[in-house]
Design a protein around this motif. Structure first.
Motif, PDB file in Angstrom:
ATOM      1  N   ASN A 260       0.834  -1.199   0.000  1.00 62.72           N
ATOM      2  CA  ASN A 260       0.000   0.000   0.000  1.00 62.72           C
ATOM      3  C   ASN A 260       0.869   1.251   0.000  1.00 62.72           C
ATOM      4  OD1 ASN A 260      -1.677   1.921   2.405  1.00 62.72           O
ATOM      5  ND2 ASN A 260      -2.414   1.680   0.325  1.00 62.72           N
ATOM      6  N   ASN A 261       0.585   2.168  -0.915  1.00 63.51           N
ATOM      7  CA  ASN A 261       1.232   3.484  -0.954  1.00 63.51           C
ATOM      8  C   ASN A 261       0.195   4.553  -0.628  1.00 63.51           C
ATOM      9  OD1 ASN A 261       3.484   2.148  -1.823  1.00 63.51           O
ATOM     10  ND2 ASN A 261       3.355   2.842  -3.937  1.00 63.51           N
ATOM     11  N   ILE A 262       0.641   5.617   0.034  1.00 57.00           N
ATOM     12  CA  ILE A 262      -0.233   6.757   0.298  1.00 57.00           C
ATOM     13  C   ILE A 262       0.523   8.033  -0.039  1.00 57.00           C
ATOM     14  CG2 ILE A 262       0.417   7.004   2.739  1.00 57.00           C
ATOM     15  CD1 ILE A 262      -2.593   7.672   3.247  1.00 57.00           C
ATOM     16  N   HIS A 263      -0.190   8.992  -0.637  1.00 55.26           N
ATOM     17  CA  HIS A 263       0.444  10.242  -1.077  1.00 55.26           C
ATOM     18  C   HIS A 263      -0.324  11.426  -0.501  1.00 55.26           C
ATOM     19  CE1 HIS A 263       2.727  12.999  -3.531  1.00 55.26           C
ATOM     20  NE2 HIS A 263       1.611  13.494  -4.032  1.00 55.26           N
TER      21      HIS A 263
ATOM     22  N   GLY B 154     -13.421  -6.386   6.083  1.00 51.16           N
ATOM     23  CA  GLY B 154     -12.743  -5.131   5.793  1.00 51.16           C
ATOM     24  C   GLY B 154     -11.388  -5.084   6.471  1.00 51.16           C
ATOM     25  N   ILE B 155     -10.337  -4.812   5.690  1.00 48.08           N
ATOM     26  CA  ILE B 155      -8.998  -4.613   6.231  1.00 48.08           C
ATOM     27  C   ILE B 155      -8.724  -3.110   6.176  1.00 48.08           C
ATOM     28  CG2 ILE B 155      -6.540  -5.145   5.993  1.00 48.08           C
ATOM     29  CD1 ILE B 155      -7.300  -7.695   4.558  1.00 48.08           C
ATOM     30  N   GLU B 156      -8.688  -2.465   7.334  1.00 52.54           N
ATOM     31  CA  GLU B 156      -8.509  -1.024   7.405  1.00 52.54           C
ATOM     32  C   GLU B 156      -7.025  -0.690   7.619  1.00 52.54           C
ATOM     33  OE1 GLU B 156     -11.064   0.469  10.425  1.00 52.54           O
ATOM     34  OE2 GLU B 156     -12.907   0.055   9.298  1.00 52.54           O
ATOM     35  N   ILE B 157      -6.516   0.210   6.761  1.00 53.65           N
ATOM     36  CA  ILE B 157      -5.142   0.696   6.891  1.00 53.65           C
ATOM     37  C   ILE B 157      -5.222   2.182   7.199  1.00 53.65           C
ATOM     38  CG2 ILE B 157      -2.895   0.893   5.772  1.00 53.65           C
ATOM     39  CD1 ILE B 157      -3.676  -1.347   3.908  1.00 53.65           C
TER      40      ILE B 157
ATOM     41  N   ARG C 170     -14.765 -12.395   0.845  1.00 55.42           N
ATOM     42  CA  ARG C 170     -14.188 -11.279   0.108  1.00 55.42           C
ATOM     43  C   ARG C 170     -13.510 -10.325   1.086  1.00 55.42           C
ATOM     44  NH1 ARG C 170     -18.128  -7.356  -3.072  1.00 55.42           N
ATOM     45  NH2 ARG C 170     -17.960  -6.088  -1.189  1.00 55.42           N
ATOM     46  N   PHE C 171     -12.316  -9.853   0.709  1.00 54.26           N
ATOM     47  CA  PHE C 171     -11.570  -8.924   1.547  1.00 54.26           C
ATOM     48  C   PHE C 171     -11.538  -7.564   0.860  1.00 54.26           C
ATOM     49  CE2 PHE C 171     -10.113 -13.135   2.725  1.00 54.26           C
ATOM     50  CZ  PHE C 171     -10.043 -13.071   4.100  1.00 54.26           C
ATOM     51  N   ASP C 172     -12.093  -6.563   1.518  1.00 59.33           N
ATOM     52  CA  ASP C 172     -12.061  -5.180   1.035  1.00 59.33           C
ATOM     53  C   ASP C 172     -11.015  -4.404   1.824  1.00 59.33           C
ATOM     54  OD1 ASP C 172     -14.060  -5.844  -0.667  1.00 59.33           O
ATOM     55  OD2 ASP C 172     -15.658  -4.774   0.381  1.00 59.33           O
ATOM     56  N   ILE C 173     -10.126  -3.709   1.110  1.00 57.96           N
ATOM     57  CA  ILE C 173      -9.067  -2.934   1.761  1.00 57.96           C
ATOM     58  C   ILE C 173      -9.485  -1.468   1.788  1.00 57.96           C
ATOM     59  CG2 ILE C 173      -6.637  -2.283   1.682  1.00 57.96           C
ATOM     60  CD1 ILE C 173      -6.086  -4.891   0.243  1.00 57.96           C
ATOM     61  N   LEU C 174      -9.586  -0.892   2.979  1.00 58.47           N
ATOM     62  CA  LEU C 174     -10.027   0.488   3.180  1.00 58.47           C
ATOM     63  C   LEU C 174      -8.856   1.284   3.737  1.00 58.47           C
ATOM     64  CD1 LEU C 174     -13.353  -0.485   4.997  1.00 58.47           C
ATOM     65  CD2 LEU C 174     -12.996  -0.197   2.550  1.00 58.47           C
TER      66      LEU C 174
END
Length: 224
Positions: free
Chosen positions: A55-58, A114-117, A176-180
């Motif tokens: 995961n990248n964040i800008h 849900g996988i929260e980052i 199902r895995f949703d990445i938030l």
């Protein structure tokens, strides 16, 4: 048209048996099987599978990019909230255990996780901190009696050598895995601080000038 029917009415009235006629329906035969999900789940062994999440964040305001995958990362690690909270490699069964769910039970009817980052970054050089925190939660409603879990249908169509059309209808159950991803960042700016201080001082200066006027008006009001 009946949206709940198994096909499309042709408009013809045909014999159902020797004494009864019925409206003809163009449909696939046989219709969908009403059998339930297999028990135990077919992919029960997937509980021990692992997945690597990159995961990248800008942050455009600060022109800063961060990522959760370091070249120095020990790729043999597995995420653990206490011993390895920064490891981006997750065991599927471990994700469910973190919120008190059982993978083998959930895999029967399916579900959505849900996988929260969450990134909370301090970009000051002397107090730099920018690393993600991971958390999990179940997104589907497992208490609903009508359509519990997560499942969907899809069909494969083909023709036999004689030209007859056929299909295989598949009803799939799965997790199902949703990445938030959420993120906030801040950096100290001396210019913005001076502007803020100036605004506060001007506010107090305005209060100081208005205070005598308000006192004078109060005295006049009392005298009347």
């Amino acid at each position: 048209m009946n949206p709940q029917s198994n096909g499309v009415q042709t408009g013809r009235c045909v014999k159902y048996n020797a004494t009864i006629k019925t409206c003809e329906v163009s449909a696939w035969c046989p219709v969908e099987s009403m059998k339930g999900a297999p028990v135990p789940a077919i992919l029960k062994s997937a509980e021990n599978f692992t997945v690597l999440i990159k995961n990248n964040i800008h942050f455009p305001k600060f022109n800063h990019t961060a990522r959760n995958f370091s070249p120095k990362l020990n790729i043999s690690c597995t995420f653990n909230k206490i011993t390895a909270p920064g490891c981006p490699i997750f065991q599927l069964g471990g994700i469910l255990q973190a919120i008190g769910e059982n993978f083998s039970e959930m895999a029967i009817q399916g579900g959505i996780m849900g996988i929260e980052i969450n990134w909370d970054c301090n970009l000051d050089k002397w107090f730099y901190r920018c690393s993600p925190k991971y958390s999990f939660r179940r997104l589907d409603d497992k208490t609903t009696p009508e359509y519990p879990g997560y499942n969907f249908r899809f069909a494969k169509y083909y023709k036999r050598p004689n030209g007859q059309e056929e299909r295989t209808l598949i009803k799939a159950y799965g997790i199902r895995f949703d990445i938030l991803v959420f993120g906030t960042a801040g950096r100290f700016n001396i210019f913005e601080l001076l502007v803020y201080i100036g605004s506060v001082l001007s506010y107090f200066g305005l209060v100081r000038d208005l205070f005598p006027v308000l006192m004078e008006l109060l005295r006049e009001t009392q005298s009347h």
